[in-house]
Design a protein around this motif. Structure first.
Motif, mmCIF file in Angstrom:
data_model
loop_
_atom_site.group_PDB
_atom_site.id
_atom_site.type_symbol
_atom_site.label_atom_id
_atom_site.label_comp_id
_atom_site.label_asym_id
_atom_site.label_seq_id
_atom_site.Cartn_x
_atom_site.Cartn_y
_atom_site.Cartn_z
ATOM 1 N N GLN A 689 4.735 -9.981 1.013
ATOM 2 C CA GLN A 689 3.462 -9.281 1.272
ATOM 3 C C GLN A 689 3.196 -9.131 2.774
ATOM 4 O OE1 GLN A 689 0.609 -11.558 -1.074
ATOM 5 N NE2 GLN A 689 0.617 -9.978 -2.667
ATOM 6 N N ARG A 690 3.505 -10.168 3.528
ATOM 7 C CA ARG A 690 3.259 -10.096 4.979
ATOM 8 C C ARG A 690 4.172 -9.072 5.640
ATOM 9 N NH1 ARG A 690 2.420 -16.534 6.527
ATOM 10 N NH2 ARG A 690 0.228 -16.648 5.855
ATOM 11 N N MET A 691 5.418 -9.023 5.193
ATOM 12 C CA MET A 691 6.348 -8.036 5.738
ATOM 13 C C MET A 691 5.845 -6.616 5.462
ATOM 14 S SD MET A 691 9.365 -9.052 7.156
ATOM 15 C CE MET A 691 10.320 -10.544 7.379
ATOM 16 N N ILE A 692 5.427 -6.398 4.246
ATOM 17 C CA ILE A 692 4.979 -5.049 3.856
ATOM 18 C C ILE A 692 3.658 -4.697 4.544
ATOM 19 C CG2 ILE A 692 4.226 -3.649 1.890
ATOM 20 C CD1 ILE A 692 6.213 -5.347 0.175
ATOM 21 N N LYS A 693 2.763 -5.680 4.656
ATOM 22 C CA LYS A 693 1.477 -5.435 5.305
ATOM 23 C C LYS A 693 1.662 -5.066 6.773
ATOM 24 C CE LYS A 693 -3.106 -5.705 5.001
ATOM 25 N NZ LYS A 693 -3.896 -4.912 4.046
ATOM 26 N N ASP A 700 13.841 -1.273 6.549
ATOM 27 C CA ASP A 700 14.828 -2.329 6.782
ATOM 28 C C ASP A 700 14.281 -3.706 6.408
ATOM 29 O OD1 ASP A 700 17.404 -2.803 7.415
ATOM 30 O OD2 ASP A 700 17.158 -2.778 9.594
ATOM 31 N N TYR A 701 13.510 -3.769 5.316
ATOM 32 C CA TYR A 701 12.930 -5.039 4.896
ATOM 33 C C TYR A 701 14.010 -6.105 4.650
ATOM 34 C CZ TYR A 701 8.399 -2.778 4.005
ATOM 35 O OH TYR A 701 7.203 -2.118 4.132
ATOM 36 N N VAL A 702 15.093 -5.710 4.017
ATOM 37 C CA VAL A 702 16.129 -6.669 3.631
ATOM 38 C C VAL A 702 16.731 -7.340 4.859
ATOM 39 C CG1 VAL A 702 18.373 -6.947 2.527
ATOM 40 C CG2 VAL A 702 16.645 -5.479 1.466
ATOM 41 N N THR A 703 17.036 -6.557 5.879
ATOM 42 C CA THR A 703 17.568 -7.131 7.108
ATOM 43 C C THR A 703 16.571 -8.097 7.734
ATOM 44 O OG1 THR A 703 18.926 -5.185 7.553
ATOM 45 C CG2 THR A 703 18.431 -6.620 9.418
ATOM 46 N N ASP A 704 15.293 -7.704 7.746
ATOM 47 C CA ASP A 704 14.262 -8.528 8.385
ATOM 48 C C ASP A 704 14.099 -9.880 7.682
ATOM 49 O OD1 ASP A 704 13.884 -6.531 10.188
ATOM 50 O OD2 ASP A 704 11.961 -5.825 9.377
ATOM 51 N N VAL A 705 14.034 -9.878 6.352
ATOM 52 C CA VAL A 705 13.839 -11.155 5.654
ATOM 53 C C VAL A 705 15.098 -12.009 5.732
ATOM 54 C CG1 VAL A 705 12.063 -10.250 4.113
ATOM 55 C CG2 VAL A 705 14.463 -10.184 3.381
ATOM 56 N N GLN A 751 -4.029 -13.209 -1.905
ATOM 57 C CA GLN A 751 -3.246 -12.009 -2.158
ATOM 58 C C GLN A 751 -3.555 -10.955 -1.100
ATOM 59 O OE1 GLN A 751 -0.966 -11.321 -4.564
ATOM 60 N NE2 GLN A 751 -1.150 -13.226 -5.758
ATOM 61 N N LEU A 752 -2.521 -10.327 -0.573
ATOM 62 C CA LEU A 752 -2.717 -9.217 0.362
ATOM 63 C C LEU A 752 -2.637 -7.895 -0.408
ATOM 64 C CD1 LEU A 752 -0.562 -10.420 3.417
ATOM 65 C CD2 LEU A 752 -2.988 -10.784 2.970
ATOM 66 N N ASP A 753 -3.338 -6.931 0.097
ATOM 67 C CA ASP A 753 -3.399 -5.630 -0.582
ATOM 68 C C ASP A 753 -2.144 -4.829 -0.247
ATOM 69 O OD1 ASP A 753 -4.150 -3.401 -1.941
ATOM 70 O OD2 ASP A 753 -5.583 -2.694 -0.429
ATOM 71 N N THR A 754 -1.098 -5.026 -1.054
ATOM 72 C CA THR A 754 0.164 -4.313 -0.854
ATOM 73 C C THR A 754 0.613 -3.678 -2.165
ATOM 74 O OG1 THR A 754 1.398 -6.375 -1.269
ATOM 75 C CG2 THR A 754 0.948 -5.813 1.036
ATOM 76 N N ASP A 755 1.507 -2.743 -2.059
ATOM 77 C CA ASP A 755 2.061 -2.044 -3.221
ATOM 78 C C ASP A 755 2.726 -3.058 -4.157
ATOM 79 O OD1 ASP A 755 4.735 -0.725 -4.402
ATOM 80 O OD2 ASP A 755 3.161 0.786 -4.312
ATOM 81 N N PHE A 756 2.311 -3.071 -5.417
ATOM 82 C CA PHE A 756 2.812 -4.073 -6.356
ATOM 83 C C PHE A 756 4.319 -3.974 -6.565
ATOM 84 C CE2 PHE A 756 -1.670 -4.151 -8.021
ATOM 85 C CZ PHE A 756 -1.911 -5.485 -7.693
ATOM 86 N N ALA A 757 4.823 -2.758 -6.790
ATOM 87 C CA ALA A 757 6.251 -2.587 -7.069
ATOM 88 C C ALA A 757 7.094 -3.003 -5.866
ATOM 89 C CB ALA A 757 6.535 -1.138 -7.446
ATOM 90 N N LYS A 758 6.677 -2.556 -4.686
ATOM 91 C CA LYS A 758 7.420 -2.890 -3.475
ATOM 92 C C LYS A 758 7.377 -4.405 -3.217
ATOM 93 C CE LYS A 758 7.110 0.039 -0.083
ATOM 94 N NZ LYS A 758 6.625 0.761 1.125
ATOM 95 N N THR A 759 6.204 -4.998 -3.441
ATOM 96 C CA THR A 759 6.058 -6.447 -3.237
ATOM 97 C C THR A 759 6.941 -7.223 -4.204
ATOM 98 O OG1 THR A 759 3.777 -6.188 -2.470
ATOM 99 C CG2 THR A 759 4.433 -8.369 -3.236
#
Length: 779
Positions: A689-693, A700-705, A751-759
Motif C-alpha cells: 500500500q505504501r509503495m502504491i500510495k 517498476d513496483y517489483v524491482t522496488d520491493v 488501511q491506505l486508500d489504494t487500488d484493491f486489485a493492484k494492492t
C-alpha cells in the motif's frame, strides 16, 4: 529358459558390482588411509583421545558398570602392570610392540584383536599408525584440552601471502593449505553490508544506509560500516536476544500454573550493558554477584536478576525444601552450561562419568548459590492473581523517579512502580552433598569451592558468589573466555569453533581450529574483555568477508564447511525473521525496553494449554493494540508453557532451562508461518500500500520491493519471474475485486486508500519475496 534368465541376472549383477567398484562405492584397499600424512607431533587430546573414546572406552573407560579389565582413560592405570598378566602393561612409553594395547589393535588373531570383531568397531591404518607414533614419542597423557589455560601463539606462516587481513586469517589459511584448499573471493559490498547489519543489529540495513555506505570507496569504509552498526541502539537488542536464551529469561514463572512475573527491567539492563559495552568480566560479575560488590549500586543489584530467572512454582501443596533446592540446582546448572560450557548437571547424582567433576565438586558449586533467603513456594497462583506487582522475595523496588535518574535505561512509561527479583545472601546455610541428588538425603557437608582439575579456587577469594565471579574472570581460568569467544564465533558463522558450544567437556566436539580459539580467548582478555573489539576483529577478517557460494571442490572436500573456505549460510532465528519483515515493511516500532508485549497469536492457544483452569492471570491471551503489535521480537511476551508459536516453530526454546545453542530444523510448518502468519501478511500489505500510495503510476513496483527487501537489484530472470507473477495476480484480482478486498483486510494497521486489485497483486508478490530462502538466510 530359466537357466538363461539366471545367467543373465548373474551377469547383470556382476556388471553392477564392477561399476560400483569403479565409482568407489566399495573400499577394499587396506592402504586407503596409509597415504595420509601423520602429524609431526602426535597430540593426545586431538589425535589419540578421540580414537580411544570412540573405540575403547566402552570396555576400558570411566563407566565402572561396563568396564572390562584395565582403564585406558587414566594415565596411572594405562601404565600400570596388569594384575591378571604379571610383566605386561597396557602401554609402555616409547615401546609400541611391548605395549599390550598396540599389539591388540594390530593383531590378526580375532581372539586377541581390539576392538573385538563382534563390537562392530575397528581402527583404520591411519589411526593405528597414530597410536604407534604416539607411543614412540612417549605416550604423553594430558589434561583435557579445555582445562589447559589458552596460549596466544603467533599466527602461522602460510604459503599464500596475498590473502588475509589479520591474525585470524593466518590460522584459517594454514588449515586450508594443509587440506589443499583455497579460500573464496571477497563478497560484494552489498552482501557484506547486509551480513554485518544482521550480525550486529539483528536487522537489515535500510536502503538509505546502503547508499550512504557504498558511496565511500576508501579502504577504511568496511571499518566505518562496522562501527556504525556497533554504535546503533539495535546492537544491544541483538546481543541481548542471544543472552536471554542463556539466562532462561521469561515473563512467566513456569510449572503448571505458569503465572506472571516482572523481570523485564533486568532485560532492559542487559540491553543497556551491551550498548555501553560493559566488559564481559564485569557483565558476568554484576549478574552473578552485583549485590556483593562494595557499595553496590541499584544497577549492580538489578543485574543479579540473572540468578532469579529460573522457573518458580505457584502450585499449592508443594514441599518447600524440594523446590527451593530445585532453584539452586538451576543456578548451578546455568553456570555450568551458560558460562563454563560444561555439563555440571551430570554430577548432581554421582561423579561425572567423563569429565573431571565429582559429585562433591558439584555441590561445592551449589554452595555458592545456596545462601539466598527464598522459599520453594511464596504464594500460589490464586493469590498472585490479585497482586498488582509480581515478585517473590528477595526483590528490589524501582520507582518512576529512579527510572528517570540512576536507572534511566529502564522504560517505565506505563508503570508507576515495579518489583524485580534479585539476589541477597541473607540466610547462611550449611550445604550438603545430596545422596543421588535428592533434596531430603543430605550426606557430607561441603563449603564453596571449584574443581582443581579445571582451576583451583584461591584461598584468598571470598567464599561467596563474588569470589566465584572473580574465579570465573581470572585470566588463568581456562574456560570462561574460550566459551564466550566461541559463542560469539558461532553467532557469526552458524557454529562455533567448538560446535557443541554448550559442552567443552570430553564428550563435546573438538575445536576445528584450537590454536585460533586460544588466540582469540587470550586476545579478548588482553583487550579488557571488550565484546565490541572482539566482534570487530572477526568482522574485519578476510575469513568473515568471503563469498558463501559452495564451490564444487568445497562440496567434495569439506561439505560441512568446517575449514571455512567460504562464508557460512544459515537460516536466521524466528525473532530475526519476524523483525526483518517488520523492518523492511516499515512497520517496526524501534522503541527500546519496557514491559513485554503481545503481538498476533492464533486465538485460544493459552486457554487450551492452561493446566490450572482459571487460576492466575495468564489464562487468556489478549493481543496488544497499536504500535505495541510491531515491537521487536525481543519484547514479545514469553510464557514458558506456551512460548510465541511463530518463534517456537523456528526452534526457539521454551526457556525452562539455560540454552546456549538452538537446534536447527526445516519443517513444512515453517513455510506455513511465512505464508499465513498475520504479521507476515500484514507487513506485505502495508509495504504494498505504501509503495502504491507513494507512486500510483509506477511501472517498476517489483524491482522496488525486491531491492527494499533483499538489499540488492534483482537479476534478469528473477525480475521476469516475479514480474509475470505480479501481472498474473493483477489480472486475477481485477476480475475478482471482492477477493482482493478480503485479502488486503488483514491486520490492524491502518488501511491506505489504494487500488484493491493492484494492492492485492503487489502484496502477494511481496509475500513471495518474504518466502525466499535468501530473505530468511544470513549469508
Amino acid at each position: 529358459m530359466k537357466q538363461k534368465i539366471l545367467i543373465i541376472s548373474i551377469l547383470v549383477g556382476l556388471i553392477v558390482v564392477l561399476y560400483a567398484f569403479k565409482k568407489g562405492a566399495f573400499h577394499v584397499s587396506k592402504d586407503e588411509y596409509s597415504s595420509l600424512k601423520l602429524p609431526e607431533i602426535v597430540d593426545y587430546n586431538f589425535h589419540i583421545k578421540p580414537i580411544l573414546s570412540d573405540n575403547c572406552y566402552t570396555c576400558h573407560g570411566p563407566d565402572a558398570n561396563k568396564r572390562k579389565g584395565f582403564r585406558l582413560d587414566l594415565e596411572e592405570t594405562a601404565f600400570s602392570e596388569l594384575a591378571e598378566s604379571p610383566g605386561e602393561f597396557p602401554i609402555i612409553s616409547k615401546d609400541p610392540h611391548g605395549s599390550k594395547v598396540y599389539r591388540a589393535i594390530v593383531s590378526d588373531d580375532p581372539d586377541v584383536l581390539m576392538p573385538p570383531p563382534n563390537s562392530n568397531l575397528s581402527l583404520n591404518s591411519y589411526e593405528k599408525n597414530l597410536i604407534k607414533k604416539w607411543i614412540e614419542q612417549g605416550a604423553k597423557f594430558e589434561k583435557h584440552w579445555a582445562y589447559i589455560p589458552p596460549k596466544k601463539n603467533e599466527a602461522p606462516e602460510t604459503d599464500r601471502t596475498d590473502w588475509g587481513q589479520n591474525e585470524i586469517d593466518g590460522f584459517i589459511l594454514k588449515k586450508l593449505e594443509e587440506n589443499n584448499l583455497q579460500p573464496s573471493e571477497r563478497a560484494t559490498d552489498e552482501t557484506l553490508i547486509r551480513r554485518i547489519s544482521l550480525d550486529l543489529t539483528g536487522l537489515p540495513p535500510t536502503q538509505e544506509q546502503v547508499r550512504e555506505l557504498l558511496s565511500d570507496n576508501s579502504e577504511r569504509n568496511i571499518s566505518r560500516i562496522i562501527d556504525e552498526f556497533l554504535n546503533s541502539p539495535a546492537y544491544g537488542e541483538r546481543m541481548t536476544q542471544s543472552w536471554l536464551d542463556v539466562a532462561r529469561y521469561a515473563d512467566s514463572h513456569g510449572y503448571q500454573d505458569d503465572s506472571y512475573r516482572t523481570m523485564w527491567p533486568w532485560r532492559d539492563w542487559v540491553i543497556h550493558a551491551f550498548n555501553r559495552n560493559l566488559p564481559y568480566d564485569e557483565f558476568l560479575t554484576w549478574q552473578l554477584a552485583g549485590d556483593l560488590l562494595p557499595n553496590a549500586t541499584k544497577e549492580q543489584i538489578l543485574a543479579t536478576g540473572f540468578n532469579r530467572n529460573h522457573p518458580i512454582t505457584q502450585e499449592g501443596g508443594v514441599i518447600q525444601e524440594e523446590y527451593r533446592t530445585n532453584y539452586v540446582l538451576d543456578r548451578t546448572n546455568t553456570l555450568g552450561k551458560g558460562i563454563l560450557g560444561i555439563t555440571l548437571e551430570c554430577a548432581q547424582c554421582h561423579d561425572h562419568k567423563y569429565d573431571a567433576i565429582s559429585q562433591r565438586n558439584y555441590f561445592e558449586f551449589f554452595a555458592f548459590f545456596n545462601q539466598v533467603d527464598e522459599k520453594g513456594l511464596y504464594r500460589n497462583a490464586v493469590e498472585a492473581k490479585n497482586e498488582e506487582i509480581f515478585a517473590d522475595p528477595p526483590f528490589m523496588e524501582i520507582s518512576r523517579e529512579e527510572s528517570d535518574g540512576v536507572l534511566s535505561f529502564i522504560n517505565m512509561e506505563k508503570t508507576p512502580e515495579i518489583k524485580v527479583m534479585v539476589m541477597n545472601d541473607s540466610a547462611p546455610k550449611t550445604t550438603y552433598i545430596l545422596d543421588r541428588g535428592e533434596y531430603d538425603q543430605p550426606a557430607d557437608s561441603v563449603r564453596p569451592a571449584t574443581p582443581e582439575g579445571i582451576y583451583a579456587f584461591s584461598e584468598e577469594l571470598p567464599k561467596n558468589r563474588l569470589g566465584l565471579a572473580q574465579w570465573l574472570t581470572d585470566t588463568k581460568n581456562p574456560l570462561t573466555a574460550r566459551v564466550y569467544v566461541n559463542r560469539i564465533w558461532g553467532m557469526l558463522f552458524g557454529k562455533g569453533i567448538v560446535e557443541t558450544s554448550e559442552d567443552f567437556g570430553v564428550q563435546g566436539s573438538l575445536p576445528t581450529h584450537p590454536e585460533l580459539l586460544d588466540w582469540l580467548a587470550v586476545d579478548f582478555m588482553e583487550h579488557g574483555w571488550d565484546t565490541k573489539y572482539l566482534l570487530k576483529k572477526i568482522l574485519l577478517s578476510a575469513t568473515y568477508q568471503q563469498k558463501s557460494e559452495a564451490r564444487p571442490d568445497l562440496k567434495k572436500a569439506d561439505p560441512d564447511n568446517r575449514l571455512l573456505a567460504r562464508a557460512e549460510r544459515f537460516r536466521m532465528s524466528g525473532e530475526m525473521i519476524r523483525d526483518y519483515t517488520l523492518a523492511t515493511s516499515g512497520l517496526l516500532n524501534r522503541d527500546i525496553g519496557g514491559p513485554s508485549v503481545k503481538p498476533y497469536q492464533p486465538a485460544g492457544l493459552w486457554e487450551e494449554t492452561n493446566a490450572g483452569g482459571n487460576r492466575g492471570i495468564l489464562t487468556k491471551y489478549i493481543p496488544d493494540e497499536g504500535n505495541d503489535l510491531y515491537r521487536r521480537s525481543l519484547y514479545t511476551f514469553w510464557k514458558r508453557t506456551l512460548p510465541p508459536p511463530n518463534m517456537t516453530i523456528f526452534d526457539a526454546p521454551n526457556r525452562d532451562l539455560s540454552e546456549v545453542r538452538r537446534q536447527k530444523t526445516n519443517t513444512p510448518l515453517q513455510a506455513l508461518v511465512l505464508q499465513n502468519d498475520t504479521q507476515i501478511l500484514e507487513a506485505a500489505r502495508v509495504l504494498a500500500q505504501r509503495m502504491i500510495k507513494d507512486k500510483p503510476n509506477n511501472q517498476d513496483y517489483v524491482t522496488d520491493v525486491f531491492e527494499r527487501i533483499l538489499i540488492r537489484a534483482p537479476k534478469k530472470e528473477e525480475l521476469l519471474t516475479l514480474g509475470n507473477y505480479y501481472h498474473d495476480m493483477l489480472e486475477l484480482y481485477q476480475n475478482n475485486i471482492g477477493d482482493a478486498e478480503k485479502l488486503v483486510a488483514v491486520g490492524n494497521y491502518e488501511q491506505l486508500d489504494t487500488d484493491f486489485a493492484k494492492t492485492a497483486a503487489l502484496m502477494l508478490t511481496v509475500q513471495a519475496i518474504y518466502n525466499l530462502d535468501e530473505t530468511i538466510t544470513k549469508e
